[in-house]
Design an enzyme around this catalytic site. Structure first.
Site, PDB file in Angstrom:
ATOM      1  N   CYS A 114     -22.410  13.360  32.423  1.00 22.52           N
ATOM      2  CA  CYS A 114     -23.048  13.249  33.737  1.00 22.52           C
ATOM      3  C   CYS A 114     -22.138  12.633  34.797  1.00 22.52           C
ATOM      4  CB  CYS A 114     -24.343  12.454  33.622  1.00 22.52           C
ATOM      5  SG  CYS A 114     -25.554  13.189  32.493  1.00 22.52           S
ATOM      6  N   HIS A 255     -26.049  10.447  40.648  1.00 25.41           N
ATOM      7  CA  HIS A 255     -26.422  11.400  39.608  1.00 25.41           C
ATOM      8  C   HIS A 255     -27.940  11.385  39.477  1.00 25.41           C
ATOM      9  CE1 HIS A 255     -27.078  13.294  35.831  1.00 25.41           C
ATOM     10  NE2 HIS A 255     -27.263  12.164  35.170  1.00 25.41           N
ATOM     11  N   ASN A 285     -32.637  16.393  35.328  1.00 21.93           N
ATOM     12  CA  ASN A 285     -31.263  15.935  35.118  1.00 21.93           C
ATOM     13  C   ASN A 285     -30.404  17.123  34.720  1.00 21.93           C
ATOM     14  OD1 ASN A 285     -28.854  14.918  34.088  1.00 21.93           O
ATOM     15  ND2 ASN A 285     -29.812  13.209  33.026  1.00 21.93           N
TER      16      ASN A 285
END
Length: 330
Positions: A114, A255, A285
């Site tokens: 990520c 993020h 996500n």
């Protein structure tokens, strides 16, 4: 005089058409829309069809970014693909290069989960600042739905699929104002997509491990604690390197992992809520794709304007985390 600064001059994004909302998830696991929304802020996520690939999504996002930057594919010198879920374990960047027709570009994958987009941004900047390349295409793309245990409500509610891309060009003014990157392998077990080889006997006394990846596992409490503690710190360090204060930030672009993390980081940095970019309610996500996807959406909505100062931070498996302070446009 050679331009040794960088500017982000174009963005693009692509997501699968198929979506799965929270209500639909209640047919798979014991959960509710309210439970998911309150704990994560996510209401739906996009899921790639079996026939869709990272290459397809990344190529579509890249074409948009290249068009916005006003260049052609053959102008691209370097393609960096930040992903943890390539179509091919040997890498997917070269296939994207071929589909784009970017015949001059060298291409390779970069894996930092990520944090991949932020790590990729800093990597791209070094190639430009040293005068090696002029035009870099940076892509963040992941299809995590293929690696989720859809019976594990701790993880299956979180992840979605997508791609985002930016064009980074040599520029007289350096628009990457400061950055800080970190890693801590001692916490690697908190978030994994692990290979667990199956013992296979080739001949008597000779065994090998047959490749076999397990679904994503995550210690949610530890990852949350890590992000809330480390992300404000790393943004502060990047701001110090940029010689800027928190008040000078126009946008906080984190993020897109969990709305509670976004809120906690914002509060610790004392940044007003209206300066926080959040689109995870619609996408979940998307790992390395989340920052460029949210960036492109905000640019195309007219929210982010030329010369706006953006503080961005990626954090995730590794564990890795990092922050970059940059100005949008030349």
């Amino acid at each position: 005089m050679q331009n040794l600064g960088i500017a982000i001059t174009g963005s693009g994004s692509a997501v699968p058409a198929t979506f799965l909302d929270n209500q639909s998830l209640t047919q798979l696991v014991e959960t509710t829309d309210e439970w998911i929304s309150i704990r994560t802020g996510i209401r739906q996520r996009r899921l790639a069809k079996p026939s869709e690939t990272i290459t397809d999504l990344a190529t579509a996002a890249s074409r948009q970014a290249i068009a916005m930057a006003g260049i052609n594919p053959h102008d691209v010198d370097l393609i960096l693909l930040a992903t943890s879920t390539p179509d091919d374990l040997f890498g997917s960047a070269c296939k994207i290069q071929a589909q784009l027709g970017a015949t001059k570009a060298v291409a390779f994958d970069l894996t930092a989960a990520c944090s991949g987009f932020v790590f990729g941004l800093v990597t791209a900047a070094q190639y430009i600042r040293t005068g090696v390349y002029q035009n870099v295409l940076l892509i963040g793309a992941d299809i995590l739905s293929r690696w989720v245990d859809w019976q594990d409500r701790r993880t299956c509610v979180l992840f979605g699929d997508g791609a985002g891309a930016v064009v980074i060009q040599a520029n007289e003014k350096d628009c990457l104002l400061g950055f800080e990157l970190r890693s801590d392998g001692t916490q690697n077990n908190c978030l994994n997509l692990a290979c667990t080889p199956e013992p296979t006997e080739l001949t008597q006394g000779v065994k090998v491990g047959k490749g076999n990846f397990q679904p994503i596992t995550m210690n949610g409490k530890e990852v949350y604690r890590f992000a809330v503690q480390k992300v404000p710190e790393v943004i502060d360090k990047a701001l110090f390197r940029a010689n800027l204060s928190v008040e000078q930030i126009d946008w906080l672009l984190l993020h897109q992992a969990n709305q509670r993390i976004l809120d906690a980081v914002r509060e610790r940095l004392n940044i007003p809520e209206h300066k926080v970019i959040s689109n995870l309610a619609n996408y979940g996500n998307t790992s390395a794709a989340s920052i460029p996807l949210a960036l492109d959406e905000s640019v195309r909505q007219g929210k982010i304007k030329p010369s706006d100062i953006i503080a961005t931070s990626g954090f995730g498996a590794g564990l890795t985390w990092g922050a970059a302070i940059f100005q949008w446009g030349r």
